[in-house]
Design a protein around this motif. Structure first.
Motif, PDB file in Angstrom:
ATOM      1  N   GLU A   6      31.240  33.764  36.378  1.00 15.30           N
ATOM      2  CA  GLU A   6      31.797  33.135  35.184  1.00 15.30           C
ATOM      3  C   GLU A   6      33.227  33.646  35.028  1.00 15.30           C
ATOM      4  N   VAL A   7      34.175  32.732  35.040  1.00 16.44           N
ATOM      5  CA  VAL A   7      35.588  33.097  34.911  1.00 16.44           C
ATOM      6  C   VAL A   7      36.086  32.509  33.597  1.00 16.44           C
ATOM      7  N   LYS A   8      36.638  33.388  32.746  1.00 18.51           N
ATOM      8  CA  LYS A   8      37.019  32.938  31.405  1.00 18.51           C
ATOM      9  C   LYS A   8      38.511  33.164  31.171  1.00 18.51           C
ATOM     10  N   ASN A   9      39.228  32.087  30.948  1.00 19.33           N
ATOM     11  CA  ASN A   9      40.657  32.141  30.578  1.00 19.33           C
ATOM     12  C   ASN A   9      41.449  33.094  31.470  1.00 19.33           C
ATOM     13  N   LEU A  21      56.015  34.921  37.038  1.00 16.81           N
ATOM     14  CA  LEU A  21      55.541  33.743  37.777  1.00 16.81           C
ATOM     15  C   LEU A  21      54.085  33.508  37.384  1.00 16.81           C
ATOM     16  N   HIS A  22      53.825  32.363  36.759  1.00 12.56           N
ATOM     17  CA  HIS A  22      52.477  32.060  36.260  1.00 12.56           C
ATOM     18  C   HIS A  22      51.646  31.447  37.393  1.00 12.56           C
ATOM     19  N   ALA A  23      51.104  32.286  38.260  1.00 19.07           N
ATOM     20  CA  ALA A  23      50.381  31.769  39.436  1.00 19.07           C
ATOM     21  C   ALA A  23      49.032  31.168  39.039  1.00 19.07           C
ATOM     22  N   VAL A  24      48.331  31.826  38.123  1.00 17.47           N
ATOM     23  CA  VAL A  24      47.055  31.314  37.587  1.00 17.47           C
ATOM     24  C   VAL A  24      47.166  31.415  36.075  1.00 17.47           C
ATOM     25  N   ASP A  25      46.958  30.288  35.387  1.00 19.79           N
ATOM     26  CA  ASP A  25      47.259  30.266  33.965  1.00 19.79           C
ATOM     27  C   ASP A  25      46.107  29.654  33.170  1.00 19.79           C
ATOM     28  N   ASP A  26      45.246  30.517  32.659  1.00 21.94           N
ATOM     29  CA  ASP A  26      44.182  30.080  31.752  1.00 21.94           C
ATOM     30  C   ASP A  26      43.120  29.232  32.464  1.00 21.94           C
ATOM     31  N   VAL A  27      42.549  29.778  33.511  1.00 16.60           N
ATOM     32  CA  VAL A  27      41.534  29.057  34.290  1.00 16.60           C
ATOM     33  C   VAL A  27      40.136  29.525  33.883  1.00 16.60           C
ATOM     34  N   THR A  28      39.272  28.554  33.598  1.00 16.36           N
ATOM     35  CA  THR A  28      37.899  28.845  33.157  1.00 16.36           C
ATOM     36  C   THR A  28      36.924  27.987  33.964  1.00 16.36           C
ATOM     37  N   PHE A  29      35.886  28.621  34.535  1.00 16.29           N
ATOM     38  CA  PHE A  29      34.851  27.834  35.230  1.00 16.29           C
ATOM     39  C   PHE A  29      33.616  28.704  35.427  1.00 16.29           C
ATOM     40  N   THR A  30      32.527  28.072  35.813  1.00 16.12           N
ATOM     41  CA  THR A  30      31.310  28.811  36.171  1.00 16.12           C
ATOM     42  C   THR A  30      30.847  28.351  37.551  1.00 16.12           C
ATOM     43  N   LYS A  47      45.736  28.249  43.811  1.00 15.00           N
ATOM     44  CA  LYS A  47      44.307  28.264  44.160  1.00 15.00           C
ATOM     45  C   LYS A  47      43.921  29.505  44.976  1.00 15.00           C
ATOM     46  N   SER A  48      44.770  29.913  45.917  1.00  8.51           N
ATOM     47  CA  SER A  48      44.443  31.120  46.694  1.00  8.51           C
ATOM     48  C   SER A  48      44.538  32.368  45.821  1.00  8.51           C
ATOM     49  N   THR A  49      45.529  32.401  44.932  1.00  6.23           N
ATOM     50  CA  THR A  49      45.651  33.553  44.021  1.00  6.23           C
ATOM     51  C   THR A  49      44.416  33.621  43.129  1.00  6.23           C
ATOM     52  N   LEU A  50      43.919  32.470  42.716  1.00  2.00           N
ATOM     53  CA  LEU A  50      42.699  32.447  41.903  1.00  2.00           C
ATOM     54  C   LEU A  50      41.552  33.113  42.671  1.00  2.00           C
ATOM     55  N   GLY A  51      41.340  32.689  43.924  1.00  4.00           N
ATOM     56  CA  GLY A  51      40.256  33.262  44.731  1.00  4.00           C
ATOM     57  C   GLY A  51      40.415  34.759  44.902  1.00  4.00           C
ATOM     58  N   GLY A  63      42.144  37.670  30.698  1.00  2.00           N
ATOM     59  CA  GLY A  63      40.920  36.907  30.936  1.00  2.00           C
ATOM     60  C   GLY A  63      39.808  37.788  31.480  1.00  2.00           C
ATOM     61  N   GLU A  64      38.676  37.152  31.775  1.00  2.00           N
ATOM     62  CA  GLU A  64      37.495  37.909  32.208  1.00  2.00           C
ATOM     63  C   GLU A  64      36.852  37.271  33.436  1.00  2.00           C
ATOM     64  N   ILE A  65      36.276  38.139  34.273  1.00  2.00           N
ATOM     65  CA  ILE A  65      35.494  37.679  35.425  1.00  2.00           C
ATOM     66  C   ILE A  65      34.125  38.354  35.318  1.00  2.00           C
ATOM     67  N   TRP A  66      33.084  37.552  35.247  1.00  2.00           N
ATOM     68  CA  TRP A  66      31.712  38.070  35.176  1.00  2.00           C
ATOM     69  C   TRP A  66      30.983  37.684  36.448  1.00  2.00           C
ATOM     70  N   PHE A  67      30.288  38.667  37.059  1.00  2.00           N
ATOM     71  CA  PHE A  67      29.499  38.388  38.257  1.00  2.00           C
ATOM     72  C   PHE A  67      28.089  38.897  38.028  1.00  2.00           C
ATOM     73  N   ASP A  68      27.125  38.001  38.164  1.00  2.00           N
ATOM     74  CA  ASP A  68      25.725  38.367  37.979  1.00  2.00           C
ATOM     75  C   ASP A  68      25.505  39.090  36.645  1.00  2.00           C
ATOM     76  N   GLY A  69      26.125  38.582  35.594  1.00  2.00           N
ATOM     77  CA  GLY A  69      25.912  39.129  34.247  1.00  2.00           C
ATOM     78  C   GLY A  69      26.719  40.363  33.925  1.00  2.00           C
ATOM     79  N   GLU A  70      27.622  40.782  34.835  1.00  2.00           N
ATOM     80  CA  GLU A  70      28.383  42.009  34.603  1.00  2.00           C
ATOM     81  C   GLU A  70      29.887  41.685  34.577  1.00  2.00           C
ATOM     82  N   ASN A  71      30.577  42.264  33.597  1.00  2.00           N
ATOM     83  CA  ASN A  71      32.022  42.050  33.511  1.00  2.00           C
ATOM     84  C   ASN A  71      32.715  42.894  34.596  1.00  2.00           C
ATOM     85  N   ILE A  72      33.304  42.224  35.570  1.00  2.00           N
ATOM     86  CA  ILE A  72      33.903  42.964  36.696  1.00  2.00           C
ATOM     87  C   ILE A  72      35.434  42.861  36.675  1.00  2.00           C
ATOM     88  N   THR A  73      36.008  42.457  35.544  1.00  2.00           N
ATOM     89  CA  THR A  73      37.460  42.300  35.461  1.00  2.00           C
ATOM     90  C   THR A  73      38.136  43.659  35.632  1.00  2.00           C
TER      91      THR A  73
END
Ligand code: SF4
Length: 320
Positions: A6-9, A21-30, A47-51, A63-73
């Motif tokens: 889960e990727v939030k903002n 340089l705004h390479a990734v700007d407010d991206v949210t997806f699951t 897109k590569s910077t996002l990955g 923003g936040e990155i959650w993996f398997d229910g855990e905040n890994i940001t």
């Protein structure tokens, strides 16, 4: 049900001499288990910077990155080292990403050694051969060097390496772009088979919409660091709503001369991703731009069920 990823903002800005340089700007997806999210856009769209930010190879700016229910940001390097067993990457250029002085066997075994798995000679070779079988790479190449193999086989090594630690999630960064068209289909089929067998989830990054069409459950279109359209894979091709996605789609070669699709040529200047001005970043190249487009950045909104678009004029343009 919680999502695998889960990727939030998410934002990733890089400092430059001229500003951020705004390479990734407010991206949210699951992303769920056994699911593929295709990420499409021109080179430089982030897109590569996002990955890489999702994988912890870049620190997130916000923003936040959650993996398997855990905040890994922005967790510690040690934690990301552990996570790397579950989160892997396949690179674009199989030749550049392989060490020319290491044999195929040593290359595939390297992640196992780093993580102290299958360290005994026999165990290690059995596991390496298992992985070679899994990716359709003949075992006779175990002592070969990358330069002795063609591009397709080299990419199979990259995939075997990524699978060595039995990950659940893989960032596939343009994995077929450097390959001949005939080999691209083989590698895409292999990746789909592996997804079924290993229950993998892919973030599949490419500049080529026709490549993601066959592999993606969902597709996100990015333009200068921002999401402009997100929908189910098939839906995007049936109802293409954002002017930029329409232009990308129009560039895909037609299967038949009876399919009438006019190529949309994008004109106008690219907006600078460094300290971008207010307004829609696509406005200088958009045939539908109105004065409001240059003043306010459009938010991503659900225009049709599960189909999100960032465009002030999406309803007028598509007669919705
Ligand atoms: Fe074009 Fe305006 Fe929509 Fe941006 S917001 S895509 S400039 S119509």
């Amino acid at each position: 049900m919680s999502h695998l990823l889960e990727v939030k903002n998410l934002k990733k800005y890089f400092k430059t001499a001229n500003g951020a340089l705004h390479a990734v700007d407010d991206v949210t997806f699951t992303l769920d288990e056994n699911e593929t999210l295709g990420v499409v856009g021109e080179s430089g769209c982030g897109k590569s910077t996002l990955g890489r930010t999702v994988l912890g190879l870049h620190d997130a700016t916000e923003g936040e990155i959650w993996f398997d229910g855990e905040n890994i940001t922005n967790v510690s390097k040690a934690k990301f080292h552990e996570l790397r067993k579950e989160m892997q990457i396949i690179f674009q250029d199989p030749y550049a990403s392989l060490n020319p002085r290491m044999t195929v066997g040593d290359t595939i075994a390297e992640p196992l050694q780093i993580y102290g798995m299958f360290t005994e000679g026999n165990d290690r070779d059995v596991r390496v051969k298992e992985l070679m079988d899994l990716v359709g790479l003949d075992q006779r190449f175990i002592n070969s060097y990358p330069h002795e193999l063609d591009g397709g086989r080299r990419q199979r090594i990259g995939i075997a390496r990524a699978l060595a630690l039995e990950p659940r999630f893989i960032v596939c960064d343009e994995p077929v772009s450097a390959l001949d068209v005939s080999i691209q289909a083989q590698i895409l089929n292999l990746m789909q088979d592996l997804q079924e067998k290993q229950n993998l989830s892919y973030l599949f990054i490419t500049h080529n919409l026709s490549v993601v069409k066959h592999i993606s459950d969902k597709i996100m279109v990015m333009y200068l660091g921002q999401m402009v359209e997100l929908s189910d894979g098939k839906e995007l091709f049936v109802s293409t709503l954002h002017p930029y996605t329409k232009a990308l789609l129009s560039a895909i070669p037609r299967a038949s001369i009876h399919q009438n699709r006019q190529r949309i040529i994008l004109k106008g200047e690219l907006t600078s991703p460094i300290n971008p001005k207010p307004g829609c970043r696509f406005a200088p190249r958009c045939n539908y731009a109105t004065p409001a487009c240059f003043e306010k950045n459009p938010a991503l909104e659900e225009v049709l069920p599960n189909h999100f678009v960032a465009c002030h004029n999406v309803k007028e343009i598509n007669g919705l």
